[in-house]
Design an enzyme around this catalytic site. Structure first.
Site, PDB file in Angstrom:
ATOM      1  N   GLY A   1      37.198  42.155  43.294  1.00  0.00           N
ATOM      2  CA  GLY A   1      36.837  41.619  44.595  1.00  0.00           C
ATOM      3  C   GLY A   1      37.558  42.259  45.767  1.00  0.00           C
ATOM      4  N   ILE A   2      37.947  41.415  46.716  1.00  0.00           N
ATOM      5  CA  ILE A   2      38.562  41.893  47.948  1.00  0.00           C
ATOM      6  C   ILE A   2      39.912  42.547  47.681  1.00  0.00           C
ATOM      7  CG2 ILE A   2      39.484  41.135  50.186  1.00  0.00           C
ATOM      8  CD1 ILE A   2      37.384  38.844  50.040  1.00  0.00           C
ATOM      9  N   GLY A   3      40.688  42.014  46.739  1.00  0.00           N
ATOM     10  CA  GLY A   3      41.987  42.591  46.431  1.00  0.00           C
ATOM     11  C   GLY A   3      41.874  44.018  45.923  1.00  0.00           C
TER      12      GLY A   3
ATOM     13  N   SER B   1      40.181  31.692  54.791  1.00  0.00           N
ATOM     14  CA  SER B   1      38.734  31.530  54.670  1.00  0.00           C
ATOM     15  C   SER B   1      38.175  30.870  55.920  1.00  0.00           C
ATOM     16  CB  SER B   1      38.414  30.657  53.451  1.00  0.00           C
ATOM     17  OG  SER B   1      37.049  30.306  53.402  1.00  0.00           O
TER      18      SER B   1
ATOM     19  N   TYR C   1      39.664  23.490  47.943  1.00  0.00           N
ATOM     20  CA  TYR C   1      39.708  24.892  48.392  1.00  0.00           C
ATOM     21  C   TYR C   1      39.904  24.952  49.905  1.00  0.00           C
ATOM     22  CZ  TYR C   1      38.247  29.734  49.187  1.00  0.00           C
ATOM     23  OH  TYR C   1      38.204  31.052  49.574  1.00  0.00           O
TER      24      TYR C   1
ATOM     25  N   GLY D   1      46.074  38.988  42.928  1.00  0.00           N
ATOM     26  CA  GLY D   1      44.630  38.931  42.712  1.00  0.00           C
ATOM     27  C   GLY D   1      43.969  40.268  42.980  1.00  0.00           C
ATOM     28  N   ALA D   2      44.586  41.340  42.466  1.00  0.00           N
ATOM     29  CA  ALA D   2      44.155  42.694  42.828  1.00  0.00           C
ATOM     30  C   ALA D   2      43.196  43.330  41.822  1.00  0.00           C
ATOM     31  CB  ALA D   2      45.379  43.596  42.990  1.00  0.00           C
TER      32      ALA D   2
END
Length: 360
Positions: free
Chosen positions: A13-15, A182, A204, A9-10
């Site tokens: 966002g955060i990745g 999370s 989730y 997931g790069a």
């Protein structure tokens, strides 16, 4: 010696923020691999990273963590490319069709739970999950099971060789699995008898709590081999996932909300807000000795009211017995889905095989 880092997931966002921070620290001693589902977005992310760091080694890997065959193929590709992995960031995740409970939100505004509600989304978010092509719940498969397959699932039941274990557990070196969890990971959302969360409305939360449990189990089984697992919480970050919670909100309304979020940060340091800040704990763990970390702690990205970033460990609401039970059930499910995959492959080969003699 170069460190090999793979991030799922790069592409945003955060990745992506983590990748930028890693390269800002070291471009020559790092081999970075972006494992993404959408290769067009992955290529765009790679181009952006190389624009900032022209000398960086940035490779791409096509992988959809919701697809069993995709994960297996990607894991085999990793073993061909690298003789080890130093860091595997299990960051990809989805929260499909989030439903915002407006009534619960306004009730929460006037309760003693208001800060917790803002910080974790507890009580105001529900999701509608669906079944994927492998017959698994999509959130479970994407957020947890695909990562489980990538990191520890058997590549061969007979040979007892795991997908990335020969690469991760390299002699004389330690390797780290780092899960993006999370603050929404609640024990109340998880049921050991329903690990795919088929009967609930918080898949989730369930998947993230399961990743907390699984991390503990992995440490129990693999620390002696030099493989360590840790869990982080990025805090409340404005990413595509966050914007997807209220997709009908116009841009100007988000602009109006941002000052409110900055104000809330004065009361709770979990409001990291930007992907760069949210990646703080991921980046911090990169610089730590994994054997000194607490396997029962979640490492939180925090940002003070003055905008200073720091990482803080907090004990997770998990236990060894439940973590081990989840691990065993995931191994059992892994065996079942691999068997189904083999059957599908045989059926496909049979359907495409040439017709025998005498056929018309």
């Amino acid at each position: 010696m170069n460190k090999v880092v793979l991030v799922t997931g790069a592409n945003s966002g955060i990745g992506l923020a983590l990748c930028e921070r890693l390269l800002s620290q070291d471009t020559e001693g790092l081999q970075l691999c972006l494992a993404c589902r959408n290769m067009r977005r992955a290529q765009a992310a790679r181009s952006a990273l190389l624009t900032s760091h022209p000398a960086a080694q940035v490779a791409l890997l096509q992988m959809d963590t919701s697809s069993i065959s995709s994960v297996i193929t990607a894991a085999q590709e990793v073993k061909l490319r690298y003789n080890r992995l130093d860091y595997l960031y299990l960051n990809a995740g989805i929260m499909p069709n989030p439903q915002f409970d407006v009534e619960a939100f306004f009730k929460g505004l006037f309760s003693s739970n208001v800060i917790t509600m803002f910080a974790t989304g507890e009580g105001i978010l529900q999701q509608k999950d669906c079944v994927n092509a492998d017959g698994l719940r999509e959130v479970f498969a994407t957020n947890l099971f695909g990562h489980f397959l990538l990191a520890v699932a058997f590549s061969s039941v007979m040979a007892q060789i795991r997908e990335l274990e020969p690469v991760l557990c390299h002699a004389g070196r330690t390797s780290q699995l780092i899960w993006t969890s999370s603050s929404n990971a609640h024990r109340s959302a998880f049921n050991l008898d329903d690990i795919q969360h088929q009967r609930g409305t918080q898949p989730y939360s369930s998947s993230k709590y399961a990743s907390d449990l699984l991390s503990l189990a992995l440490n129990t089984h693999f620390n002696k081999q030099g493989l360590y697992s840790s869990v982080i919480c990025p805090g409340f970050v404005m990413t595509n996932l966050t914007f997807g919670i209220l997709p009908s909100f116009p841009a100007f309304l988000w602009s109006l909300l941002m000052p409110v979020f900055w104000l809330i940060r004065l009361f709770t340091n979990t409001f990291t807000l930007t992907p760069y800040n949210g990646a703080e704990a991921l980046f911090w763990l990169f610089k730590q000795k994994p054997e000194l970390l607490d396997p029962q702690a979640k490492y939180h990205s925090l940002t003070s009211g003055l905008g200073n970033n720091y990482t803080q460990p907090r004990k997770m609401d998990i236990d060894l017995e439940t973590s081990e039970a989840l691990y065993e059930r995931l191994l059992q499910l892994e065996s079942e889905v691999r068997e189904k995959l083999k059957e599908k492959q045989k059926e496909s080969q049979h359907a495409h095989s040439p017709a025998g003699p005498g056929s018309s």
